[in-house]
Design an enzyme around this catalytic site. Structure first.
Site, short mmCIF file in Angstrom:
data_model
loop_
_atom_site.label_atom_id
_atom_site.label_comp_id
_atom_site.label_asym_id
_atom_site.label_seq_id
_atom_site.Cartn_x
_atom_site.Cartn_y
_atom_site.Cartn_z
N CYS A 119 0.86 -1.19 0.00
CA CYS A 119 0.00 0.00 0.00
C CYS A 119 0.89 1.23 0.00
CB CYS A 119 -0.93 0.01 1.21
SG CYS A 119 -2.41 1.03 0.92
N LYS B 23 -12.32 -5.18 2.31
CA LYS B 23 -11.79 -4.36 3.40
C LYS B 23 -12.72 -3.18 3.62
CE LYS B 23 -7.73 -1.64 4.71
NZ LYS B 23 -6.37 -1.25 4.34
N ARG C 52 -3.06 3.10 12.76
CA ARG C 52 -2.58 4.33 12.12
C ARG C 52 -1.62 5.09 13.03
NH1 ARG C 52 -8.27 5.90 8.98
NH2 ARG C 52 -8.33 3.94 7.81
N GLU D 1 -16.94 -7.98 -4.15
CA GLU D 1 -15.51 -7.58 -4.12
C GLU D 1 -14.60 -8.80 -4.07
OE1 GLU D 1 -13.42 -5.00 -4.07
OE2 GLU D 1 -14.50 -3.18 -3.54
N LYS E 65 -11.60 -7.91 6.37
CA LYS E 65 -10.96 -7.05 7.36
C LYS E 65 -11.85 -5.85 7.63
CE LYS E 65 -7.08 -4.01 7.70
NZ LYS E 65 -6.04 -3.32 7.02
N TYR F 93 -2.32 -9.54 16.05
CA TYR F 93 -1.33 -9.08 17.03
C TYR F 93 -1.31 -9.99 18.25
CZ TYR F 93 -2.00 -5.16 13.92
OH TYR F 93 -2.11 -4.40 12.79
C1 PBG Z 1 -3.00 0.03 5.04
C2 PBG Z 1 -3.46 -0.90 6.10
C3 PBG Z 1 -4.29 -0.62 7.20
C4 PBG Z 1 -4.35 -1.77 7.95
C5 PBG Z 1 -3.59 -2.73 7.30
N1 PBG Z 1 -3.06 -2.17 6.14
C6 PBG Z 1 -4.93 0.61 7.68
C7 PBG Z 1 -5.85 1.42 6.94
O1 PBG Z 1 -6.43 1.03 5.94
O2 PBG Z 1 -5.97 2.55 7.41
C8 PBG Z 1 -5.11 -1.91 9.26
C9 PBG Z 1 -4.57 -2.89 10.20
C10 PBG Z 1 -5.03 -2.74 11.59
O3 PBG Z 1 -5.86 -1.89 11.96
O4 PBG Z 1 -4.53 -3.55 12.39
N2 PBG Z 1 -3.84 0.19 3.97
ZN ZN Z 2 -3.25 2.02 2.70
#
Ligand code: PBG
Ligand code: ZN
Length: 323
Positions: free
Chosen positions: A117, A194, A204, A232, A247, A312
């Site tokens: 990403c 997602k 974040r 999706e 997710k 985690y």
């Molecule tokens: C990046 C990404 C995110 C997560 C994994 N990859 C955050 C987002 O989309 O803001 C979230 C993982 C988590 O909250 O543990 N695109």
């Molecule tokens: Zn991202």
């Protein structure tokens, strides 16, 4: 005449014999957050026991993970410098490429998944290139540099690529880029469904990827939409994904089950940062029996249809499974 359900509940061995769902250390992928420097291991307040680490610390952490039986990790890079297109993520000497190389060199037996990403790498914190006219992420411009990032990860030694930006057509794009670069055997785990979720808040903080303006609702999914969620994932399967993902996990188990029943690929769930933080805080305040609730949650993911759990909690679960 009524059925004696309790007959099979009276003996612990019989309960084990009739148990339908099992959690194993093999099910887990453990997330790691990596930044430059040396000897850095910084805890983030919103996620107790989760750290930003420098590469040398990550190499030590891999040792700990292997001792616990965890061989799969997913990497997130935190660059020193961010810019409008996330150049660090496209650079051979950037944090993510350097991390992959170092880990695979020191621990060739680890299975290294990379989150693909741009939000950790852009100065605006969005998951791709911003379209000045529309003030949102430009889908096709982002696809172009995503292919580049995938090939960079692959060349550095990544074992699986996991695109998380929710751009349309990303799976087909990455598959083509990887195949053309000679990586036709490298699997893609799609963040296929997602949602635009408040549960990503603590992540974040750790990944330093909060958008500087707006939100991600123009690319991530509306939590209210079930049919679109299935579509999706079906689309990503058709584009050539090897593994699908839902997710966040906990509030979306209905979606996990439905995708499982409507596709034929292995399924992952991402047990996200906010879900982790909730249990952690409740446990630290003795509001719940932490270990028990964690394990109950992992069982729920498996029961809903997940084959793979990104969490985690992975290290804690590995320890619990040993007892
Ligand atoms: C990046 C990404 C995110 C997560 C994994 N990859 C955050 C987002 O989309 O803001 C979230 C993982 C988590 O909250 O543990 N695109
Ligand atoms: Zn991202």
């Amino acid at each position: 005449m009524f059925q004696r359900f309790r007959r099979t509940r009276l003996n612990p061995h019989l309960r084990a014999l009739v148990r339908e769902t099992h959690v194993s250390v093999d099910d887990f992928i453990y997330p790691l957050f990596i930044r430059s420097g040396e000897g850095i291991k910084t805890e983030v307040s919103s996620m107790p026991d989760v750290f930003q680490m420098s590469i040398d610390e990550v190499l030590k952490e891999c040792e700990v993970l292997k001792d616990l039986g965890i061989y799969s990790i997913i990497l997130f890079g935190i660059p020193d410098v961010k810019d409008s297109i996330g150049s660090d993520s496209l650079c051979e000497h950037g944090i993510i490429a350097s991390s992959i190389r170092a880990i695979k060199e020191a621990h060739p037996d680890m299975f290294v998944v990379t989150d693909l990403c741009f939000c950790e790498y852009t100065d605006h914190g969005h998951c791709g290139i911003i379209d000045e006219v529309n003030e949102t992420v430009n889908n096709d411009a982002t696809l172009k540099i995503s292919g580049q990032q995938a090939v960079l990860h692959a060349k550095a030694g990544a074992d699986m690529i996991a695109p998380s930006g929710m751009m349309d057509g990303i799976i087909q794009t990455l598959r083509t880029s990887l195949d053309e670069a000679g990586f036709e055997n490298l699997p893609i785990m799609a963040y296929s469904t997602k949602f635009s979720s408040g549960y990503y808040g603590p992540f974040r903080d750790v990944a330093e990827s909060t958008p500087s303006f707006g939100d991600r609702a123009s690319y991530q999914m509306d939590p209210a939409n079930r049919r679109e969620a299935i579509a999706e994932s079906i689309s990503d399967e058709a584009q050539g994904a090897d593994i699908l993902m839902v997710k966040p996990a906990l509030a979306y188990l209905d979606i996990v089950r439905e995708i499982k029943d409507n596709t034929s690929l292995p399924m992952a769930v991402y047990n996200v940062s906010g879900e982790y933080a909730m249990l952690k805080m409740a446990g630290m305040n003795n509001l719940i029996d932490y270990d028990r609730v964690v394990m109950e949650t992992m069982v729920a993911f498996k029961r809903a249809g997940a084959n793979i759990i990104i969490s985690y909690h992975a290290k804690e679960v590995a320890e619990m499974l040993r007892k």
